[in-house]
Design an enzyme around this catalytic site. Structure first.
Site, mmCIF file in Angstrom:
data_model
loop_
_atom_site.group_PDB
_atom_site.id
_atom_site.type_symbol
_atom_site.label_atom_id
_atom_site.label_comp_id
_atom_site.label_asym_id
_atom_site.label_seq_id
_atom_site.Cartn_x
_atom_site.Cartn_y
_atom_site.Cartn_z
ATOM 1 N N GLN A 126 13.106 48.754 40.060
ATOM 2 C CA GLN A 126 14.330 48.786 39.247
ATOM 3 C C GLN A 126 14.637 47.436 38.599
ATOM 4 O O GLN A 126 15.388 47.395 37.621
ATOM 5 C CB GLN A 126 15.526 49.207 40.107
ATOM 6 C CG GLN A 126 15.419 50.641 40.616
ATOM 7 C CD GLN A 126 16.572 50.996 41.512
ATOM 8 O OE1 GLN A 126 16.509 50.786 42.728
ATOM 9 N NE2 GLN A 126 17.646 51.499 40.939
ATOM 10 N N GLU A 131 14.739 55.468 47.531
ATOM 11 C CA GLU A 131 14.091 54.187 47.164
ATOM 12 C C GLU A 131 12.577 54.309 47.097
ATOM 13 O O GLU A 131 11.937 53.726 46.234
ATOM 14 C CB GLU A 131 14.475 53.087 48.176
ATOM 15 C CG GLU A 131 15.959 52.770 48.281
ATOM 16 C CD GLU A 131 16.640 52.563 46.952
ATOM 17 O OE1 GLU A 131 17.853 52.844 46.873
ATOM 18 O OE2 GLU A 131 15.970 52.157 45.977
ATOM 19 N N LEU A 152 21.433 53.287 40.376
ATOM 20 C CA LEU A 152 21.800 52.113 39.570
ATOM 21 C C LEU A 152 21.030 52.084 38.245
ATOM 22 O O LEU A 152 21.441 51.405 37.308
ATOM 23 C CB LEU A 152 21.521 50.833 40.375
ATOM 24 C CG LEU A 152 22.337 50.691 41.665
ATOM 25 C CD1 LEU A 152 21.974 49.401 42.385
ATOM 26 C CD2 LEU A 152 23.833 50.772 41.417
HETATM 27 O O1 LIG Z 1 19.555 53.247 42.445
HETATM 28 C C1 LIG Z 1 19.409 52.948 43.648
HETATM 29 O O2 LIG Z 1 18.303 52.957 44.214
HETATM 30 C C2 LIG Z 1 20.636 52.635 44.464
HETATM 31 C C3 LIG Z 1 21.309 53.926 44.879
HETATM 32 C C4 LIG Z 1 20.567 54.482 46.085
HETATM 33 C C5 LIG Z 1 21.189 55.742 46.624
HETATM 34 C C6 LIG Z 1 21.535 55.769 47.956
HETATM 35 C C7 LIG Z 1 22.086 56.920 48.502
HETATM 36 C C8 LIG Z 1 22.309 58.034 47.699
HETATM 37 C C9 LIG Z 1 21.965 57.997 46.354
HETATM 38 C C10 LIG Z 1 21.401 56.847 45.803
HETATM 39 C C11 LIG Z 1 22.725 53.635 45.225
HETATM 40 O O3 LIG Z 1 23.035 52.794 46.023
HETATM 41 S S1 LIG Z 1 23.917 54.542 44.382
HETATM 42 C C12 LIG Z 1 25.431 54.073 45.170
HETATM 43 C C13 LIG Z 1 25.701 54.981 46.340
HETATM 44 O O4 LIG Z 1 25.018 55.971 46.434
HETATM 45 C C14 LIG Z 1 26.737 54.712 47.353
HETATM 46 C C15 LIG Z 1 27.528 53.595 47.241
HETATM 47 C C16 LIG Z 1 28.495 53.373 48.204
HETATM 48 C C17 LIG Z 1 28.658 54.254 49.284
HETATM 49 C C18 LIG Z 1 27.818 55.372 49.373
HETATM 50 C C19 LIG Z 1 26.859 55.607 48.414
HETATM 51 ZN ZN LIG Z 2 17.997 54.744 42.195
#
Ligand SMILES: O=C(O)C[C@@H](Cc1ccccc1)C(=O)SCC(=O)c1ccccc1
Ligand SMILES: [Zn+2]
Length: 169
Positions: free
Chosen positions: A50, A134, A92
């Protein structure tokens, strides 16, 4: 340093990341920059792909007090539960878009830590989802790939329009 995060449909997000051959200070600098970027963007995970670094490195911190962070170098899922759960996921690299994705409820991942030592991590719930999300990134897979072509097209059109508007302002 906070690094720039590539956004869909940037083709570089489709690159298959290479294994890390030696865990050295260069790798540890990338890990530190990835944590800084992940926290700055309010993520709970980040894959090197990313930030346009095509090495098999992932950072994760699903804790709410930033006390439980993980570094996964050359991660491999070695066990996964049969049962599946559906969750609304964000990314993200796909800002402002959310969609339901099926994931295994529990996974065990084997990886090297920031000192190059091998370890195994058993994840459930949000940690399991994040590990699977990831590791997809390292293989050039985005959560939008699990959606119908129509939905994916709509997300691409929305992000390209936002990018055009942003470049004009
Ligand atoms: O784009 C990325 O990889 C980050 C993404 C990873 C992700 C983790 C869990 C579920 C979906 C995606 C994120 O961190 S998105 C933000 C998010 O999911 C989150 C933020 C705060 C609390 C709980 C979840
Ligand atoms: Zn992602």
């Amino acid at each position: 340093a906070v690094l720039d995060v590539l956004t869909f449909p940037d083709e570089r997000l489709r690159t298959k990341a290479e294994p890390v051959t030696e865990v050295n200070d260069d790798i540890r600098k990338i890990v530190d920059d990835m944590f800084e970027t992940m926290y700055a963007e309010n993520g709970v995970g980040l894959a090197a792909t990313q930030v346009n670094i095509h090495k098999r490195i992932v950072v994760i911190d699903v804790s709410d007090n930033k006390e439980q962070s993980y570094v996964l170098i050359n991660p491999e899922i070695i066990r996964k539960s049969d049962n599946i759960m559906v969750n609304e996921e964000g990314c993200l690299s796909v800002p402002t878009c959310y969609a339901k994705v099926d994931r295994h409820t529990e996974v065990t991942v084997k990886a090297l830590d920031r000192d190059g030592n091998s370890f195994e991590l058993d994840g459930e719930e949000l940690l399991a989802i994040c590990i699977q999300h990831e590791l997809d990134h390292l293989n050039g897979v985005l959560f939008v790939d699990y959606l119908s072509p129509l939905k994916r097209k709509r997300i691409q059109a929305k992000l390209e329009k936002e990018a055009r508007l942003a470049s004009r302002s």
